[in-house]
Motif scaffolding. Structure first.
Motif, PDB file in Angstrom:
ATOM      1  N   TRP A 280       2.701   6.855   6.144  1.00 44.02           N
ATOM      2  CA  TRP A 280       2.166   5.824   5.332  1.00 44.02           C
ATOM      3  C   TRP A 280       2.825   4.406   5.207  1.00 44.02           C
ATOM      4  O   TRP A 280       2.482   3.485   5.528  1.00 44.02           O
ATOM      5  CB  TRP A 280       1.664   6.114   3.998  1.00 44.02           C
ATOM      6  CG  TRP A 280       0.695   7.099   3.774  1.00 44.02           C
ATOM      7  CD1 TRP A 280      -0.383   7.263   4.542  1.00 44.02           C
ATOM      8  CD2 TRP A 280       0.393   8.064   2.742  1.00 44.02           C
ATOM      9  NE1 TRP A 280      -1.262   8.131   4.272  1.00 44.02           N
ATOM     10  CE2 TRP A 280      -0.789   8.816   3.127  1.00 44.02           C
ATOM     11  CE3 TRP A 280       1.201   8.349   1.522  1.00 44.02           C
ATOM     12  CZ2 TRP A 280      -1.161   9.763   2.164  1.00 44.02           C
ATOM     13  CZ3 TRP A 280       0.792   9.353   0.648  1.00 44.02           C
ATOM     14  CH2 TRP A 280      -0.502  10.010   1.118  1.00 44.02           C
ATOM     15  N   LEU A 281       4.172   4.610   5.269  1.00 49.51           N
ATOM     16  CA  LEU A 281       5.083   3.424   5.399  1.00 49.51           C
ATOM     17  C   LEU A 281       5.264   2.772   6.941  1.00 49.51           C
ATOM     18  O   LEU A 281       6.150   1.956   6.881  1.00 49.51           O
ATOM     19  CB  LEU A 281       6.425   3.703   4.739  1.00 49.51           C
ATOM     20  CG  LEU A 281       6.456   3.898   3.011  1.00 49.51           C
ATOM     21  CD1 LEU A 281       7.607   4.104   2.697  1.00 49.51           C
ATOM     22  CD2 LEU A 281       6.034   2.487   2.434  1.00 49.51           C
TER      23      LEU A 281
ATOM     24  N   LYS B 160      -2.187   3.128   1.683  1.00 52.12           N
ATOM     25  CA  LYS B 160      -1.033   2.447   2.287  1.00 52.12           C
ATOM     26  C   LYS B 160      -0.521   1.237   1.903  1.00 52.12           C
ATOM     27  O   LYS B 160       0.544   1.031   1.421  1.00 52.12           O
ATOM     28  CB  LYS B 160      -1.695   2.129   3.886  1.00 52.12           C
ATOM     29  CG  LYS B 160      -1.237   3.285   4.596  1.00 52.12           C
ATOM     30  CD  LYS B 160      -1.781   2.990   5.988  1.00 52.12           C
ATOM     31  CE  LYS B 160      -0.840   2.511   6.794  1.00 52.12           C
ATOM     32  NZ  LYS B 160      -0.686   2.506   8.196  1.00 52.12           N
ATOM     33  N   PRO B 161      -1.605   0.313   1.320  1.00 51.35           N
ATOM     34  CA  PRO B 161      -1.240  -0.648   0.288  1.00 51.35           C
ATOM     35  C   PRO B 161      -0.554  -0.219  -1.044  1.00 51.35           C
ATOM     36  O   PRO B 161       0.700  -0.925  -1.386  1.00 51.35           O
ATOM     37  CB  PRO B 161      -2.507  -1.517   0.075  1.00 51.35           C
ATOM     38  CG  PRO B 161      -3.549  -0.924   0.602  1.00 51.35           C
ATOM     39  CD  PRO B 161      -2.986   0.269   1.414  1.00 51.35           C
TER      40      PRO B 161
ATOM     41  N   THR C  63       3.195   0.693  -0.027  1.00 53.32           N
ATOM     42  CA  THR C  63       3.958  -0.505   0.233  1.00 53.32           C
ATOM     43  C   THR C  63       4.376  -0.991  -1.063  1.00 53.32           C
ATOM     44  O   THR C  63       5.421  -1.585  -1.176  1.00 53.32           O
ATOM     45  CB  THR C  63       3.299  -1.269   1.193  1.00 53.32           C
ATOM     46  OG1 THR C  63       2.672  -0.693   2.131  1.00 53.32           O
ATOM     47  CG2 THR C  63       3.896  -2.529   1.520  1.00 53.32           C
TER      48      THR C  63
ATOM     49  N   ARG D  57       7.082   0.663  -2.931  1.00 52.56           N
ATOM     50  CA  ARG D  57       8.379   0.396  -2.098  1.00 52.56           C
ATOM     51  C   ARG D  57       8.808  -0.968  -2.971  1.00 52.56           C
ATOM     52  O   ARG D  57      10.084  -1.299  -3.003  1.00 52.56           O
ATOM     53  CB  ARG D  57       8.493   0.346  -0.968  1.00 52.56           C
ATOM     54  CG  ARG D  57       8.520   1.576   0.057  1.00 52.56           C
ATOM     55  CD  ARG D  57       9.487   2.684  -0.499  1.00 52.56           C
ATOM     56  NE  ARG D  57      11.017   2.131  -0.144  1.00 52.56           N
ATOM     57  CZ  ARG D  57      12.002   2.929  -0.075  1.00 52.56           C
ATOM     58  NH1 ARG D  57      12.014   4.144  -0.538  1.00 52.56           N
ATOM     59  NH2 ARG D  57      13.241   2.636   0.162  1.00 52.56           N
ATOM     60  N   ALA D  58       8.018  -1.941  -3.028  1.00 53.41           N
ATOM     61  CA  ALA D  58       8.321  -3.453  -3.173  1.00 53.41           C
ATOM     62  C   ALA D  58       8.694  -3.173  -4.827  1.00 53.41           C
ATOM     63  O   ALA D  58       9.796  -4.050  -5.113  1.00 53.41           O
ATOM     64  CB  ALA D  58       7.157  -4.406  -3.113  1.00 53.41           C
TER      65      ALA D  58
ATOM     66  N   THR E 174      14.113   4.481   4.494  1.00 50.83           N
ATOM     67  CA  THR E 174      13.367   3.301   5.102  1.00 50.83           C
ATOM     68  C   THR E 174      14.008   1.838   4.752  1.00 50.83           C
ATOM     69  O   THR E 174      15.150   2.193   4.539  1.00 50.83           O
ATOM     70  CB  THR E 174      11.800   3.570   4.844  1.00 50.83           C
ATOM     71  OG1 THR E 174      11.152   2.294   5.181  1.00 50.83           O
ATOM     72  CG2 THR E 174      11.705   3.520   3.158  1.00 50.83           C
TER      73      THR E 174
ATOM     74  N   GLN F 100       1.998  -3.581  -8.559  1.00 48.49           N
ATOM     75  CA  GLN F 100       2.209  -4.872  -7.930  1.00 48.49           C
ATOM     76  C   GLN F 100       2.337  -5.956  -9.188  1.00 48.49           C
ATOM     77  O   GLN F 100       2.886  -7.032  -8.835  1.00 48.49           O
ATOM     78  CB  GLN F 100       0.943  -4.968  -6.900  1.00 48.49           C
ATOM     79  CG  GLN F 100      -0.240  -5.290  -7.347  1.00 48.49           C
ATOM     80  CD  GLN F 100      -0.943  -3.931  -7.942  1.00 48.49           C
ATOM     81  OE1 GLN F 100      -0.275  -3.094  -7.829  1.00 48.49           O
ATOM     82  NE2 GLN F 100      -2.200  -3.914  -8.089  1.00 48.49           N
TER      83      GLN F 100
ATOM     84  N   THR G 143      -4.073  -0.995  -6.590  1.00 47.17           N
ATOM     85  CA  THR G 143      -3.069  -0.121  -5.501  1.00 47.17           C
ATOM     86  C   THR G 143      -3.330   1.435  -6.059  1.00 47.17           C
ATOM     87  O   THR G 143      -3.076   2.374  -5.196  1.00 47.17           O
ATOM     88  CB  THR G 143      -1.793  -0.370  -5.500  1.00 47.17           C
ATOM     89  OG1 THR G 143      -1.136  -0.410  -6.575  1.00 47.17           O
ATOM     90  CG2 THR G 143      -1.677  -1.738  -4.823  1.00 47.17           C
TER      91      THR G 143
END
Ligand SMILES: C[S@@+](CC[C@H](N)C(=O)[O-])C[C@H]1O[C@@H](n2cnc3c(N)ncnc32)[C@H](O)[C@@H]1O
Length: 267
Positions: A27-28, A52-53, A56, A59-60, A86, A243, A257
């Motif tokens: 996914w990443l 997927k978003p 991401t 991770r952010a 990653t 997020q 998300t």
């Protein structure tokens, strides 16, 4: 047969059964995954286009939180459920703020272990890897104590791992055991798939992931995730979609998300 993944896979690694770390890697956009992982990942994506978003954004969140904690003066990190290395791994983010930061990674996946050994072989800063299950808190604490000083604050990172621990294995008890061993001023950061964010999509994702993994994953509600922080001082803005946790000033507004995230400090 040339190209058969069973032949090129590392010895002793079963690549015919999908694995959460390799699904997540797919996914990443990573390359450390096999056909069974990709098929499982695609099944979940079909049920949940936000996956997927979501990963991401997860991770952010990890990067922002580690930067925040390092900025608060924390120099010791215990990152359980590391995943396949990653971009912006914890030690890189922490050591960019303070090169003396100590990072202990923990995971129970042999593939993650292989990658971590390779990743850490050239690292001169104090970083270690423990091959252990999250549930084996005694082992984690004993081994982590070789690198971390438990008389000083430690940041405990449980990023996208607790859904792999069912209620019957007492995830709250595991967290309390770990946090009880850490000094006042220590931090706890958690992200977790939320069954009450995008409920239909997340219910479908939970089902698809459970089927693919061969063990039950448990997505939790905002209340369930918030209770993991009991006894700690939850920092603003609380448990929120990942997020929305202290976004970078230049961050674009992002759609929901499906992941809850929060950070707390031990009083
Ligand atoms: C979804 S990945 C998250 C990776 C990373 N924390 C991140 O958020 O980018 C979950 C990781 O937790 C590990 N994991 C799952 N259950 C575990 C357990 N019981 N003990 C230790 N590691 C576990 C998996 O092997 C995988 O690497």
């Amino acid at each position: 047969m040339i190209g058969d993944e069973r032949e090129i896979a590392p010895r002793g690694i079963d690549v015919t059964t999908p694995h959460i770390a390799r699904i997540y890697d797919y996914w990443l956009g990573g390359k450390d995954n096999y056909a069974a992982d990709r098929a499982a990942a695609e099944q979940v994506m079909a049920a949940t286009p936000t996956i997927k978003p979501g990963v991401t954004a997860n991770r952010a969140f990890l990067s922002r939180v580690v930067r925040f904690m390092a900025g608060e003066g924390v120099t010791q990190f215990l990152d359980i459920g590391t995943g396949i290395p990653t971009a912006d791994n914890t030690h890189l983010v922490a050591q960019a703020v303070n090169p003396a930061s100590r990072v202990v990674y923990v995971d129970n996946d042999p593939i993650v272990l292989n990658h971590a050994r390779a990743l850490l072989s050239g690292v001169t800063a104090p970083t270690a890897f423990i091959d252990s299950d999250l549930r084996d808190t005694g082992r984690i604490l004993d081994e982590a104590a070789r690198l971390l000083d438990f008389d000083r604050p430690v940041a405990l990172l449980l990023i996208a791992i607790l859904h792999c621990v069912p209620d019957g294995d007492d995830p709250r008890g595991i967290i309390h055991t770990l946090m009880d061993s850490l000094a006042p001023g220590s931090f706890l950061a958690i992200t977790h798939p939320g069954i009450d964010q995008l409920p239909e999509q997340m219910a479908a994702a939970e089902k698809a992931l459970t089927k693919a993994m061969g063990f039950r994953v448990t997505f939790r509600t905002h209340e369930g995730v918030s209770r993991f922080f009991d006894g700690l001082d939850l920092l603003t803005p609380g448990v929120v979609p990942v997020q929305d946790w202290r976004p970078d000033p230049d961050a674009q507004p992002s759609a929901t998300t499906g992941m809850w995230g929060g950070v707390a400090r031990k009083p």
